[in-house]
Design an enzyme around this catalytic site. Structure first.
Site, PDB file in Angstrom:
ATOM      1  N   CYS A 124       0.829  -1.209   0.000  1.00 10.09           N
ATOM      2  CA  CYS A 124       0.000   0.000   0.000  1.00 10.09           C
ATOM      3  C   CYS A 124       0.863   1.258   0.000  1.00 10.09           C
ATOM      4  O   CYS A 124       0.642   2.179  -0.780  1.00 10.09           O
ATOM      5  CB  CYS A 124      -0.937  -0.005   1.208  1.00 10.09           C
ATOM      6  SG  CYS A 124      -1.886   1.503   1.339  1.00 10.09           S
ATOM      7  N   CYS A 136      -1.578   1.698  -3.050  1.00  7.78           N
ATOM      8  CA  CYS A 136      -2.579   2.749  -2.795  1.00  7.78           C
ATOM      9  C   CYS A 136      -2.011   4.165  -2.755  1.00  7.78           C
ATOM     10  O   CYS A 136      -2.534   5.069  -3.418  1.00  7.78           O
ATOM     11  CB  CYS A 136      -3.279   2.528  -1.465  1.00  7.78           C
ATOM     12  SG  CYS A 136      -3.490   0.839  -0.975  1.00  7.78           S
ATOM     13  N   LYS A 157      -0.133   5.384  -5.987  1.00  7.39           N
ATOM     14  CA  LYS A 157      -1.180   5.387  -7.035  1.00  7.39           C
ATOM     15  C   LYS A 157      -2.092   6.594  -6.885  1.00  7.39           C
ATOM     16  O   LYS A 157      -2.367   7.317  -7.852  1.00  7.39           O
ATOM     17  CB  LYS A 157      -1.961   4.063  -6.957  1.00  7.39           C
ATOM     18  CG  LYS A 157      -3.096   3.883  -7.919  1.00  7.39           C
ATOM     19  CD  LYS A 157      -4.426   4.472  -7.491  1.00  7.39           C
ATOM     20  CE  LYS A 157      -4.912   4.156  -6.118  1.00  7.39           C
ATOM     21  NZ  LYS A 157      -5.396   2.804  -5.898  1.00  7.39           N
ATOM     22  N   TYR A 207      -9.620  -3.225 -10.735  1.00  6.96           N
ATOM     23  CA  TYR A 207      -9.198  -2.006 -10.040  1.00  6.96           C
ATOM     24  C   TYR A 207      -7.973  -1.364 -10.711  1.00  6.96           C
ATOM     25  O   TYR A 207      -7.995  -0.207 -11.113  1.00  6.96           O
ATOM     26  CB  TYR A 207      -8.785  -2.340  -8.603  1.00  6.96           C
ATOM     27  CG  TYR A 207      -9.894  -2.573  -7.624  1.00  6.96           C
ATOM     28  CD1 TYR A 207     -10.257  -1.587  -6.733  1.00  6.96           C
ATOM     29  CD2 TYR A 207     -10.551  -3.791  -7.543  1.00  6.96           C
ATOM     30  CE1 TYR A 207     -11.247  -1.807  -5.775  1.00  6.96           C
ATOM     31  CE2 TYR A 207     -11.536  -4.020  -6.598  1.00  6.96           C
ATOM     32  CZ  TYR A 207     -11.880  -3.031  -5.724  1.00  6.96           C
ATOM     33  OH  TYR A 207     -12.852  -3.244  -4.787  1.00  6.96           O
ATOM     34  N   GLU A 209      -7.640   2.111 -12.945  1.00  9.94           N
ATOM     35  CA  GLU A 209      -6.954   3.246 -12.322  1.00  9.94           C
ATOM     36  C   GLU A 209      -5.803   3.723 -13.204  1.00  9.94           C
ATOM     37  O   GLU A 209      -5.660   4.921 -13.469  1.00  9.94           O
ATOM     38  CB  GLU A 209      -6.468   2.850 -10.922  1.00  9.94           C
ATOM     39  CG  GLU A 209      -7.651   2.607  -9.996  1.00  9.94           C
ATOM     40  CD  GLU A 209      -7.295   2.216  -8.568  1.00  9.94           C
ATOM     41  OE1 GLU A 209      -8.150   2.384  -7.692  1.00  9.94           O
ATOM     42  OE2 GLU A 209      -6.187   1.722  -8.334  1.00  9.94           O
ATOM     43  N   HIS A 240     -26.955  22.304   0.074  1.00  7.27           N
ATOM     44  CA  HIS A 240     -27.037  22.812  -1.285  1.00  7.27           C
ATOM     45  C   HIS A 240     -26.042  23.944  -1.528  1.00  7.27           C
ATOM     46  O   HIS A 240     -25.841  24.759  -0.626  1.00  7.27           O
ATOM     47  CB  HIS A 240     -28.470  23.342  -1.505  1.00  7.27           C
ATOM     48  CG  HIS A 240     -28.715  23.779  -2.905  1.00  7.27           C
ATOM     49  ND1 HIS A 240     -28.807  22.899  -3.960  1.00  7.27           N
ATOM     50  CD2 HIS A 240     -28.873  25.025  -3.422  1.00  7.27           C
ATOM     51  CE1 HIS A 240     -29.031  23.590  -5.070  1.00  7.27           C
ATOM     52  NE2 HIS A 240     -29.070  24.866  -4.769  1.00  7.27           N
ATOM     53  N   GLU A 284     -25.829  16.119  -2.200  1.00  8.40           N
ATOM     54  CA  GLU A 284     -27.229  16.331  -1.817  1.00  8.40           C
ATOM     55  C   GLU A 284     -28.172  15.398  -2.586  1.00  8.40           C
ATOM     56  O   GLU A 284     -29.277  15.102  -2.142  1.00  8.40           O
ATOM     57  CB  GLU A 284     -27.647  17.797  -2.009  1.00  8.40           C
ATOM     58  CG  GLU A 284     -27.761  18.238  -3.450  1.00  8.40           C
ATOM     59  CD  GLU A 284     -28.168  19.715  -3.576  1.00  8.40           C
ATOM     60  OE1 GLU A 284     -29.135  20.121  -2.915  1.00  8.40           O
ATOM     61  OE2 GLU A 284     -27.517  20.440  -4.346  1.00  8.40           O
TER      62      GLU A 284
HETATM   63  P1  NDP Z   1      -8.895  -7.381 -10.079  1.00  7.14           P
HETATM   64  O1  NDP Z   1      -9.277  -8.694  -9.506  1.00  7.14           O
HETATM   65  O2  NDP Z   1      -9.582  -6.155  -9.647  1.00  7.14           O
HETATM   66  O3  NDP Z   1      -9.037  -7.467 -11.657  1.00  7.14           O
HETATM   67  C1  NDP Z   1      -8.336  -8.425 -12.394  1.00  7.14           C
HETATM   68  C2  NDP Z   1      -8.745  -8.277 -13.837  1.00  7.14           C
HETATM   69  O4  NDP Z   1      -7.900  -9.068 -14.654  1.00  7.14           O
HETATM   70  C3  NDP Z   1     -10.163  -8.734 -14.112  1.00  7.14           C
HETATM   71  O5  NDP Z   1     -10.702  -7.884 -15.104  1.00  7.14           O
HETATM   72  C4  NDP Z   1      -9.963 -10.149 -14.642  1.00  7.14           C
HETATM   73  O6  NDP Z   1     -10.975 -10.565 -15.494  1.00  7.14           O
HETATM   74  C5  NDP Z   1      -8.689  -9.977 -15.420  1.00  7.14           C
HETATM   75  N1  NDP Z   1      -7.895 -11.178 -15.603  1.00  7.14           N
HETATM   76  C6  NDP Z   1      -7.551 -12.079 -14.670  1.00  7.14           C
HETATM   77  N2  NDP Z   1      -6.750 -13.019 -15.206  1.00  7.14           N
HETATM   78  C7  NDP Z   1      -6.600 -12.704 -16.509  1.00  7.14           C
HETATM   79  C8  NDP Z   1      -5.893 -13.274 -17.576  1.00  7.14           C
HETATM   80  N3  NDP Z   1      -5.168 -14.395 -17.421  1.00  7.14           N
HETATM   81  N4  NDP Z   1      -5.953 -12.674 -18.787  1.00  7.14           N
HETATM   82  C9  NDP Z   1      -6.670 -11.547 -18.949  1.00  7.14           C
HETATM   83  N5  NDP Z   1      -7.362 -10.953 -17.975  1.00  7.14           N
HETATM   84  C10 NDP Z   1      -7.327 -11.521 -16.767  1.00  7.14           C
HETATM   85  O7  NDP Z   1      -7.306  -7.307  -9.871  1.00  7.14           O
HETATM   86  P2  NDP Z   1      -6.278  -6.089  -9.883  1.00  7.14           P
HETATM   87  O8  NDP Z   1      -4.992  -6.696 -10.320  1.00  7.14           O
HETATM   88  O9  NDP Z   1      -6.817  -4.925 -10.608  1.00  7.14           O
HETATM   89  O10 NDP Z   1      -6.176  -5.734  -8.349  1.00  7.14           O
HETATM   90  C11 NDP Z   1      -5.909  -6.762  -7.404  1.00  7.14           C
HETATM   91  C12 NDP Z   1      -6.648  -6.521  -6.123  1.00  7.14           C
HETATM   92  O11 NDP Z   1      -6.013  -5.481  -5.408  1.00  7.14           O
HETATM   93  C13 NDP Z   1      -8.093  -6.055  -6.304  1.00  7.14           C
HETATM   94  O12 NDP Z   1      -8.982  -7.120  -6.423  1.00  7.14           O
HETATM   95  C14 NDP Z   1      -8.329  -5.240  -5.058  1.00  7.14           C
HETATM   96  O13 NDP Z   1      -8.777  -6.105  -4.066  1.00  7.14           O
HETATM   97  C15 NDP Z   1      -6.950  -4.706  -4.729  1.00  7.14           C
HETATM   98  N6  NDP Z   1      -6.858  -3.299  -5.169  1.00  7.14           N
HETATM   99  C16 NDP Z   1      -7.659  -2.369  -4.597  1.00  7.14           C
HETATM  100  C17 NDP Z   1      -7.601  -1.054  -4.986  1.00  7.14           C
HETATM  101  C18 NDP Z   1      -8.509  -0.056  -4.364  1.00  7.14           C
HETATM  102  O14 NDP Z   1      -9.063  -0.341  -3.296  1.00  7.14           O
HETATM  103  N7  NDP Z   1      -8.706   1.116  -4.970  1.00  7.14           N
HETATM  104  C19 NDP Z   1      -6.665  -0.602  -6.007  1.00  7.14           C
HETATM  105  C20 NDP Z   1      -5.881  -1.650  -6.560  1.00  7.14           C
HETATM  106  C21 NDP Z   1      -5.969  -2.944  -6.157  1.00  7.14           C
HETATM  107  P3  NDP Z   1     -12.347 -11.218 -14.931  1.00  7.14           P
HETATM  108  O15 NDP Z   1     -13.094 -10.087 -14.299  1.00  7.14           O
HETATM  109  O16 NDP Z   1     -12.977 -11.752 -16.149  1.00  7.14           O
HETATM  110  O17 NDP Z   1     -11.938 -12.250 -13.936  1.00  7.14           O
END
Ligand code: NDP
Length: 447
Positions: free
Chosen positions: A42, A47, A50, A177, A181, A436, A441
């Protein structure tokens, strides 16, 4: 038996540092080991940096909009090394602050890799220590699909903060996520973004209306979003750029490739197998409500477990565990109504049940939406609408979900999350006088 430590924590990220500090505050003798930098994902490569990039990138829109508010600005130019280095300097400051917290609580720090050497034994660097309780808080790392030839040409969220220069064209794989982002950050900073998403929508599992709104806004801004697309190979071309082949037979050419396809727990090589610790199918460590593994002296919190991969959850789990083991009042984390946000441009924020989840779980559901163009966007001539959605249990009138996309949505939703957590009713929102003129709101004006 005498132990070297009451509590030995492996991993000084959000969960580990909190747990170590609280345990030390209860009088425990605590050691902590970190093989990279104190602060964890983080603070060091997640976090915090980012969010600073998100803020930095958003000036692109603010500076553009300023003209409509009468501000005459000279030619604007963005300097990536300035933003990058200032962000990394802030990361250094936080890293020192985390270390200072550990020191001031009397936690002994080991700047080395630690592994379990046996029951209640930890090998740390070239030492072996004993501990009454051991906590694994080693987090997770970005996944890079090994089955895709050339995948190693891409970078992950670990490297993205250190780029020498901004790529002119970047391909981002993922629809979650991190992908959304960084798609927003790179687009605002002037890069041409192609986002490769394997599913038929962004942000699977999020309120569909919000995910659709983000897609619509992103396409309006000319981000090239390829849905239903899977990368099959990555090749470096003679000019140094990358060619990402897709299953459809098409290809994307880019100067950089970012994998944002989920994170895998850092649970390998810790000696868990030899001790017979129960793991789940992605390698996550299985824990009970207190964060205790299948061995009574071994605990785990945060992204290395089979729970939610969110910083505030890891912090709470670490805190609850330390109170439970060393304090007077044991408690467990409540995983209901956990708010979360995607810091895209614009950001999304959400708490509780989505409309599809509520319909499946509750049956009778009332939905309220506010679909509006924020005042600032109207004057700026920016055709970008916010969308707020409330999900209400028809039988009880209780607010069971709230979902928002629009400027400052995460800031606003944090307060609304209290209402959802407290089980307030829609009538109670309606009884609240609007503040307001604000965007927030709308939350008390939906009828
Ligand atoms: P996410 O789980 O959010 O998203 C992963 C994405 O990658 C999904 O769209 C998934 O598709 C896709 N995917 C998975 N495997 C493959 C593959 N082999 N080929 C192509 N696409 C694939 O993971 P992130 O890496 O974005 O983030 C990890 C975690 O970290 C998050 O789940 C969250 O918990 C945490 N995080 C939180 C943040 C916040 O609170 N703002 C910011 C960043 C991270 P599908 O949906 O089809 O499975």
């Amino acid at each position: 038996m005498d132990f070297d430590f009451d509590y030995f924590v492996i991993g000084a990220g959000s969960g580990g540092v909190r747990s170590a500090r609280i345990a030390a505050g209860h009088g425990a003798k605590v050691g902590i080991a970190e093989e990279h930098r104190v602060g964890g994902t983080c603070v060091i490569r997640g976090c915090v940096p980012k969010k600073l990039l998100v803020i930095g990138a958003h000036f692109a829109e603010d500076l553009e909009d300023a003209a409509r508010f009468g501000w005459q600005l000279g030619a604007k130019r963005f300097d990536w090394p300035t933003l990058r280095d200032n962000v990394l300097a802030e990361v250094d400051r936080l890293n020192r602050a985390y270390q200072a917290t550990l020191d001031s609580h009397g936690v002994e720090s080991f700047h080395a890799r630690a592994e379990l050497a046996g029951p209640q034994r930890v090998r740390v660097g070239d030492r072996e220590v004993t501990a009454r309780h051991v906590l694994v808080a080693t987090g997770a790392r970005p996944h890079v699909p090994e089955d895709i030839p050339g995948a190693a040409h891409g970078i992950t969220s670990n490297e993205v903060f250190h780029l020498d220069r901004l790529p002119e064209r970047i391909a981002i794989v993922g629809g979650g996520y991190i992908a959304n982002e960084f798609a927003g950050i790179f687009h605002e900073l002037g890069c041409r973004v192609t986002q490769i998403v394997r599913g038929n929508r962004l942000l699977k599992g999020w309120e569909p209306a919000l995910a659709d709104r983000l897609l619509q806004i992103a396409m309006q801004k000319h981000l090239d979003i390829r849905l239903n697309c899977a990368p099959t190979a990555v090749e470096r071309l003679a000019d140094g750029s990358l060619r990402i082949a897709l299953a459809s037979g098409q290809a994307v050419e880019a100067d950089a490739l970012l994998w944002a396809v989920g994170r895998i727990p850092n649970a390998d090589g810790l000696g868990l197998e030899a001790l017979g610790v129960t793991r789940r199918n992605r390698g996550e460590i299985a824990v009970d409500a207190h964060g205790t593994t299948s061995l009574p002296w071994l605990h785990a919190v945060g992204d290395v477990t089979d729970r939610m991969q969110l910083t505030p959850i890891a912090i709470r789990e670490g805190h609850a565990l330390a109170d439970t083991l060393f304090g007077a009042t044991p408690w467990t984390v409540d995983y209901d109504h956990v708010p979360s946000a995607v810091f895209s441009h614009p950001p999304l924020a959400s708490v509780g049940l989505t409309e599809p989840e509520a319909r499946e779980k509750l049956g009778g559901v009332r939905i309220f939406t506010a679909n509006f163009r924020p005042m600032k966007n109207v004057l700026a001539g920016r055709d970008e609408r916010a969308l707020y959605k409330l999900v209400v249990d028809a039988a009880t009138d209780r607010l069971v979900g709230a979902h928002m996309i629009g400027p400052d949505a995460p800031e606003i939703l944090q307060a609304l999350a209290v209402a959802v957590k407290a089980g307030l009713t829609k009538a109670q929102l309606d009884a609240t006088v609007a503040l307001h003129p604000t965007m927030a709101e709308e939350l008390v004006l939906m009828r």
